[in-house]
Design a protein around this motif. Structure first.
Motif, PDB file in Angstrom:
ATOM      1  N   VAL A   1      22.290   2.944  20.604  1.00 42.22           N
ATOM      2  CA  VAL A   1      22.333   1.621  19.967  1.00 42.22           C
ATOM      3  C   VAL A   1      23.795   1.207  19.846  1.00 42.22           C
ATOM      4  O   VAL A   1      24.709   2.039  19.823  1.00 42.22           O
ATOM      5  CB  VAL A   1      21.673   1.636  18.574  1.00 42.22           C
ATOM      6  CG1 VAL A   1      20.184   1.901  18.678  1.00 42.22           C
ATOM      7  CG2 VAL A   1      22.337   2.643  17.648  1.00 42.22           C
ATOM      8  N   ILE A   2      23.988  -0.109  19.756  1.00 43.06           N
ATOM      9  CA  ILE A   2      25.337  -0.666  19.614  1.00 43.06           C
ATOM     10  C   ILE A   2      25.469  -1.205  18.196  1.00 43.06           C
ATOM     11  O   ILE A   2      24.656  -2.033  17.756  1.00 43.06           O
ATOM     12  CB  ILE A   2      25.583  -1.791  20.637  1.00 43.06           C
ATOM     13  CG1 ILE A   2      25.339  -1.267  22.060  1.00 43.06           C
ATOM     14  CG2 ILE A   2      26.993  -2.353  20.497  1.00 43.06           C
ATOM     15  CD1 ILE A   2      25.328  -2.370  23.109  1.00 43.06           C
ATOM     16  N   CYS A   3      26.483  -0.708  17.486  1.00 44.61           N
ATOM     17  CA  CYS A   3      26.685  -1.109  16.085  1.00 44.61           C
ATOM     18  C   CYS A   3      27.958  -1.932  15.969  1.00 44.61           C
ATOM     19  O   CYS A   3      29.003  -1.581  16.527  1.00 44.61           O
ATOM     20  CB  CYS A   3      26.796   0.117  15.183  1.00 44.61           C
ATOM     21  SG  CYS A   3      25.339   1.169  15.166  1.00 44.61           S
ATOM     22  N   GLN A   4      27.839  -3.017  15.205  1.00 44.15           N
ATOM     23  CA  GLN A   4      29.012  -3.790  14.811  1.00 44.15           C
ATOM     24  C   GLN A   4      29.328  -3.390  13.367  1.00 44.15           C
ATOM     25  O   GLN A   4      28.501  -3.551  12.476  1.00 44.15           O
ATOM     26  CB  GLN A   4      28.740  -5.297  14.921  1.00 44.15           C
ATOM     27  CG  GLN A   4      28.303  -5.766  16.304  1.00 44.15           C
ATOM     28  CD  GLN A   4      29.381  -5.530  17.352  1.00 44.15           C
ATOM     29  OE1 GLN A   4      30.577  -5.606  17.060  1.00 44.15           O
ATOM     30  NE2 GLN A   4      28.962  -5.240  18.588  1.00 44.15           N
ATOM     31  N   ILE A   5      30.554  -2.873  13.163  1.00 46.88           N
ATOM     32  CA  ILE A   5      30.863  -2.236  11.882  1.00 46.88           C
ATOM     33  C   ILE A   5      32.114  -2.844  11.277  1.00 46.88           C
ATOM     34  O   ILE A   5      33.154  -2.988  11.946  1.00 46.88           O
ATOM     35  CB  ILE A   5      31.058  -0.714  12.059  1.00 46.88           C
ATOM     36  CG1 ILE A   5      29.812  -0.096  12.713  1.00 46.88           C
ATOM     37  CG2 ILE A   5      31.346  -0.039  10.733  1.00 46.88           C
ATOM     38  CD1 ILE A   5      29.966   1.359  13.051  1.00 46.88           C
ATOM     39  N   ASP A   6      32.007  -3.186   9.985  1.00 40.65           N
ATOM     40  CA  ASP A   6      33.153  -3.681   9.229  1.00 40.65           C
ATOM     41  C   ASP A   6      33.927  -2.474   8.689  1.00 40.65           C
ATOM     42  O   ASP A   6      33.423  -1.712   7.861  1.00 40.65           O
ATOM     43  CB  ASP A   6      32.662  -4.553   8.071  1.00 40.65           C
ATOM     44  CG  ASP A   6      33.812  -5.069   7.204  1.00 40.65           C
ATOM     45  OD1 ASP A   6      34.983  -4.889   7.587  1.00 40.65           O
ATOM     46  OD2 ASP A   6      33.522  -5.640   6.126  1.00 40.65           O
ATOM     47  N   VAL A   7      35.160  -2.285   9.164  1.00 41.13           N
ATOM     48  CA  VAL A   7      36.007  -1.175   8.690  1.00 41.13           C
ATOM     49  C   VAL A   7      37.272  -1.722   8.034  1.00 41.13           C
ATOM     50  O   VAL A   7      38.318  -1.064   8.023  1.00 41.13           O
ATOM     51  CB  VAL A   7      36.364  -0.214   9.843  1.00 41.13           C
ATOM     52  CG1 VAL A   7      35.152   0.571  10.289  1.00 41.13           C
ATOM     53  CG2 VAL A   7      37.005  -0.963  11.002  1.00 41.13           C
ATOM     54  N   GLY A   8      37.165  -2.940   7.477  1.00 42.42           N
ATOM     55  CA  GLY A   8      38.298  -3.522   6.761  1.00 42.42           C
ATOM     56  C   GLY A   8      39.334  -4.151   7.667  1.00 42.42           C
ATOM     57  O   GLY A   8      40.446  -4.421   7.215  1.00 42.42           O
ATOM     58  N   GLU A   9      39.009  -4.378   8.923  1.00 39.26           N
ATOM     59  CA  GLU A   9      39.941  -5.002   9.858  1.00 39.26           C
ATOM     60  C   GLU A   9      39.560  -6.471  10.038  1.00 39.26           C
ATOM     61  O   GLU A   9      38.570  -6.961   9.485  1.00 39.26           O
ATOM     62  CB  GLU A   9      39.913  -4.256  11.194  1.00 39.26           C
ATOM     63  CG  GLU A   9      40.348  -2.795  11.064  1.00 39.26           C
ATOM     64  CD  GLU A   9      40.141  -1.998  12.345  1.00 39.26           C
ATOM     65  OE1 GLU A   9      40.806  -0.957  12.491  1.00 39.26           O
ATOM     66  OE2 GLU A   9      39.310  -2.407  13.182  1.00 39.26           O
ATOM     67  N   ASP A  10      40.366  -7.182  10.834  1.00 43.08           N
ATOM     68  CA  ASP A  10      40.138  -8.619  11.014  1.00 43.08           C
ATOM     69  C   ASP A  10      38.796  -8.907  11.653  1.00 43.08           C
ATOM     70  O   ASP A  10      38.150  -9.927  11.358  1.00 43.08           O
ATOM     71  CB  ASP A  10      41.260  -9.224  11.868  1.00 43.08           C
ATOM     72  CG  ASP A  10      42.602  -9.176  11.138  1.00 43.08           C
ATOM     73  OD1 ASP A  10      42.579  -9.093   9.883  1.00 43.08           O
ATOM     74  OD2 ASP A  10      43.645  -9.194  11.804  1.00 43.08           O
ATOM     75  N   CYS A  11      38.352  -8.030  12.532  1.00 47.50           N
ATOM     76  CA  CYS A  11      37.071  -8.235  13.177  1.00 47.50           C
ATOM     77  C   CYS A  11      36.317  -6.917  13.242  1.00 47.50           C
ATOM     78  O   CYS A  11      36.928  -5.844  13.196  1.00 47.50           O
ATOM     79  CB  CYS A  11      37.253  -8.828  14.588  1.00 47.50           C
ATOM     80  SG  CYS A  11      38.274  -7.806  15.656  1.00 47.50           S
ATOM     81  N   PRO A  12      35.000  -6.967  13.333  1.00 47.75           N
ATOM     82  CA  PRO A  12      34.196  -5.733  13.353  1.00 47.75           C
ATOM     83  C   PRO A  12      34.529  -4.862  14.569  1.00 47.75           C
ATOM     84  O   PRO A  12      34.955  -5.353  15.612  1.00 47.75           O
ATOM     85  CB  PRO A  12      32.757  -6.250  13.411  1.00 47.75           C
ATOM     86  CG  PRO A  12      32.817  -7.646  12.905  1.00 47.75           C
ATOM     87  CD  PRO A  12      34.148  -8.178  13.335  1.00 47.75           C
ATOM     88  N   ARG A  13      34.305  -3.567  14.379  1.00 47.59           N
ATOM     89  CA  ARG A  13      34.458  -2.607  15.479  1.00 47.59           C
ATOM     90  C   ARG A  13      33.110  -2.373  16.113  1.00 47.59           C
ATOM     91  O   ARG A  13      32.093  -2.245  15.432  1.00 47.59           O
ATOM     92  CB  ARG A  13      35.006  -1.272  14.976  1.00 47.59           C
ATOM     93  CG  ARG A  13      36.494  -1.265  14.751  1.00 47.59           C
ATOM     94  CD  ARG A  13      37.079   0.113  14.951  1.00 47.59           C
ATOM     95  NE  ARG A  13      38.526   0.072  14.862  1.00 47.59           N
ATOM     96  CZ  ARG A  13      39.344   0.865  15.521  1.00 47.59           C
ATOM     97  NH1 ARG A  13      38.846   1.794  16.332  1.00 47.59           N
ATOM     98  NH2 ARG A  13      40.646   0.775  15.383  1.00 47.59           N
ATOM     99  N   GLN A  14      33.129  -2.281  17.432  1.00 48.68           N
ATOM    100  CA  GLN A  14      31.899  -1.984  18.165  1.00 48.68           C
ATOM    101  C   GLN A  14      31.876  -0.496  18.492  1.00 48.68           C
ATOM    102  O   GLN A  14      32.795   0.041  19.097  1.00 48.68           O
ATOM    103  CB  GLN A  14      31.833  -2.809  19.446  1.00 48.68           C
ATOM    104  CG  GLN A  14      30.599  -2.498  20.294  1.00 48.68           C
ATOM    105  CD  GLN A  14      30.461  -3.433  21.468  1.00 48.68           C
ATOM    106  OE1 GLN A  14      30.162  -4.619  21.297  1.00 48.68           O
ATOM    107  NE2 GLN A  14      30.692  -2.898  22.666  1.00 48.68           N
TER     108      GLN A  14
END
Length: 688
Positions: A64-77
């Motif tokens: 699966v592909i996750c879009q994750i908020d890690v406190g950066e300007d844009c989500p990490r894939q």
């Protein structure tokens, strides 16, 4: 002893002191540091992430592909194969480039054609276990619980800060005389004194609920010589659950595996106070009476590790009305183990004789954290405070209700012979003279006060946890180690020396040796233990009283199994050895001790010195007689009479004499060896 610096900060504030500087200072003041370790130092660039979106991988059914908020300007894939991820979940994210325990490096890459900028982490990848994170699943991503982490989940937060993994653990080597330092509080005291930083100790407070402990249990100490104090409280409505994260991580840093809240509380208090504790399942006890007694010979006991043991009557047990439920100071019994269904718990905090605990643990092969502390001798005054701390933690964790709103209703405290405080005078001038330093009285008072000693005028009251301090010398050691051994200036040794001199006996012995050397005799040294067969070879009669020897209980062999009663066998053996080496002419003498057993076997043998002479090849009977006369003359003996001796089987019946003093005492027996004895020793000529 592993010291968590994060835990230590609860008692002593050290500021931003470097770990090496801390370790150097603690070692210099007597608390030797073996080493230190920065925990989670191998976890780099791993943060808290919030899963915003989960999509199926277009080219892989199991990804699966996750879009994750890690406190950066844009989500990490990030692409993952984990089955337990879902939108809104908080997870640990290794943000590429990142590092994980075991030297694992995470880089950007593609999985089946889709870019992945990191990795989601499981507990194993963070070097954690299910004991550390009981809410996790072993084969999935670690889902961070907002409830357990008290609402502190923030995307981008360092995972080490969130899980309290960022800590430094210092390993101390604790000497046997300082069992108080096998605890956080003990090392906090040493830290406080070493850095002159105030010590903040907490006094446990227990609210309790209505009820009386006497309605549940009574305690009797049947072996007060082995159990100095026994303190107990009861907790009802127990809720068995995992401990909170802060407690689990502190236990983990100290090298103790978290189990459940009740067991973890006993381990936590043991590490904090140095007082081992035990918890019983009340429902497993037979009757309401607890007896601290010696085990019955042959009594069977199954410990918590499900191993059966056969006890002896020298071992101490905690017993209900029918059976042992714990091996005192070593391990609890499987028959009263805390389980998931436990609802009422008895907390025990006791002080057992260290020697008995050590003997028991060694005899049964059960070395535990508890026995390792008890065998060094613990502070009997600590049992009460440790018990209160355990019950305070029960209330803090919501793990149960403590019976009794006051000490009279809620605590059983059996203390047959109370601790007596040691009081010593403050002899600062004597301490300075002993150490060879010039410290002020004020410094000594300050140093001892930092260490917890109570000083009133000229009296020093030694605290209960310092059982190793009993003399002025001990106080001097405490003072100088805080000052620093490296501050002592080197000085020359000074001592009053008087000329040495020999005693009259020593002077006579040396004069005799010099005289015999002048007559051509060489000195020999032989062993004091011989073989009983030597008496036979020397031809001694069967009823000769000199055959009665002191027998060695653990001889090296038969040839060295008895202590000699005469020097004759030793001299004959040495002469024979020289003859075997083809020495043509030999003259020997020996001044040595013989050992005559007493009538009382419990007494040491009578030990006195004799002179033995031997020769062959160059001399005869009169040569030997001349040497004997010289010895007597030098000793100042007059009117010595010489008579023939024909009944000594060692000597030739026609060439043997006895020297007698004026009062008829035998001074010497000398002559030529009997031909049979000479033959037994291998002499082909005459020997004297």
């Amino acid at each position: 002893m592993n010291l968590s610096m994060e835990w230590l900060s609860e008692f002593v504030k050290l500021g931003n002191i470097d770990t090496k500087d801390y370790c150097d200072r603690m070692t210099a003041t007597g608390s030797k540091v073996e080493g230190w370790e920065t925990l989670a130092d191998d976890i780099v660039n791993v943060a808290v992430g919030k899963i915003l979106k989960v999509e199926k991988h277009p080219d892989a059914d199991k990804l699966v592909i996750c879009q994750i908020d890690v406190g950066e300007d844009c989500p990490r894939q990030i692409v993952t194969g984990a089955k337990n991820v879902f939108e809104g979940a908080y997870v640990p994210v290794a943000k590429a480039p990142a590092e994980l325990p075991g030297g694992v490096k995470i880089k950007k890459g593609k999985l089946r054609g889709v870019e992945s900028n990191g990795m989601l982490c499981s507990i194993a990848e963070l070097n954690l276990t299910l004991h550390d994170m009981p809410s996790a699943i072993e084969d999935g991503i670690l889902i961070l619980s907002d409830d357990e982490l008290a609402g502190s989940l923030t995307p981008g937060m360092d995972i080490r800060e969130l899980l309290r993994l960022r800590d430094t653990v210092v390993e101390f080597e604790i000497t046997p005389n300082r069992p108080d330092c096998l605890s956080m509080i003990g090392l906090a005291r040493e830290t406080s004194a070493s850095f002159e930083s105030p010590l903040a100790l907490h006094t446990p407070e227990v609210k309790g609920v209505e009820g009386k402990i006497s309605d549940y249990i009574s305690v009797n100490i049947s072996a007060p010589d082995l159990c100095r104090r026994y303190t107990a409280r009861v907790v009802k409505n127990v809720k068995i659950a995992p401990s909170p994260l802060w407690m689990r991580i502190r236990l983990r840093a100290a090298g103790v595996r978290p189990i459940n809240n009740i067991v973890d509380i006993t381990n936590y208090v043991m590490l904090e106070y140095g007082q081992p504790m035990h918890a019983f399942d009340y429902s497993c006890l037979t009757g309401s009476k607890i007896d601290v007694r010696r085990a019955r010979a042959g009594e069977q006991f199954r410990s918590l590790d499900d191993i059966d043991h056969t006890l002896t009557d020298t071992m101490l047990v905690i017993s209900d009305e029918n059976r042992a439920v714990a091996l005192a100071g070593v391990m609890g019994g499987a028959n009263s183990e805390i389980k998931d269904g436990t609802s009422t718990v008895v907390f025990e905090s006791a002080n057992f004789a260290g020697a008995e605990v050590r003997v028991t643990s060694r005899a049964l092969g059960m070395r535990t954290e508890s026995s390792g502390r008890f065998e060094k001798g613990l502070d009997p005054e600590c049992t009460y405070a440790a018990l209160q701390r355990a019950c305070e933690l029960v209330e803090l964790l919501g793990a149960g209700e403590v019976i009794g709103t006051n000490a009279g209703d809620g605590i059983i405290d059996c203390y047959p012979e109370k601790w007596t405080q040691t009081v010593l005078p403050l002899e600062y001038e004597r301490i300075n003279a002993f150490l060879g330093v010039n410290l002020t009285r004020d410094f000594m008072v300050e140093a001892l006060t930092w260490l917890g000693f109570d000083i009133n005028g000229g009296e020093i009251r030694v605290p209960s946890w310092r059982g190793d301090v009993s003399t002025m010398n001990d106080l001097a050691e405490e003072v100088i180690r805080i000052k620093g051994y490296d501050t002592i200036e080197a000085t020359r040794f000074t001592a009053r020396v008087r000329p040495g001199r020999f005693t009259e006996r020593q002077q006579y012995r040396h004069r005799t040796a010099d005289m015999l050397c002048g007559l051509g005799y060489n000195e020999i040294y032989t062993f004091s233990f011989i073989s009983p067969k030597f008496y036979d070879r020397a031809g001694m009669a069967e009823n000769d009283p000199l055959r009665r020897s002191v027998v060695i209980s653990n001889p090296l062999g038969e040839d060295t199994s008895v202590m000699r009663t005469t020097l004759l066998p030793s001299m004959l053996e040495t002469l024979a050895r020289n003859n075997n080496y083809h020495a043509d002419a030999v003259r020997l003498y020996e001044i040595a001790a013989v050992y005559i057993p007493t009538d009382d076997p419990a007494k040491l043998p009578d030990e006195h010195y004799q002179l033995s002479l031997g020769l062959y090849g160059d001399g005869d009977f009169y040569t030997l007689k001349g040497a004997v006369e010289n010895v007597f003359a030098d000793a100042g003996l007059k009117n010595v009479r010489y008579t023939a001796c024909t009944d000594d089987p060692t000597f030739h019946p026609g060439r043997c004499a006895v020297a007698l003093s004026e009062d008829g005492a035998v001074l010497a027996r000398f002559g030529e060896l009997h031909p049979d004895v000479a033959k037994a020793y291998g002499f082909d000529g005459r020997a004297y």
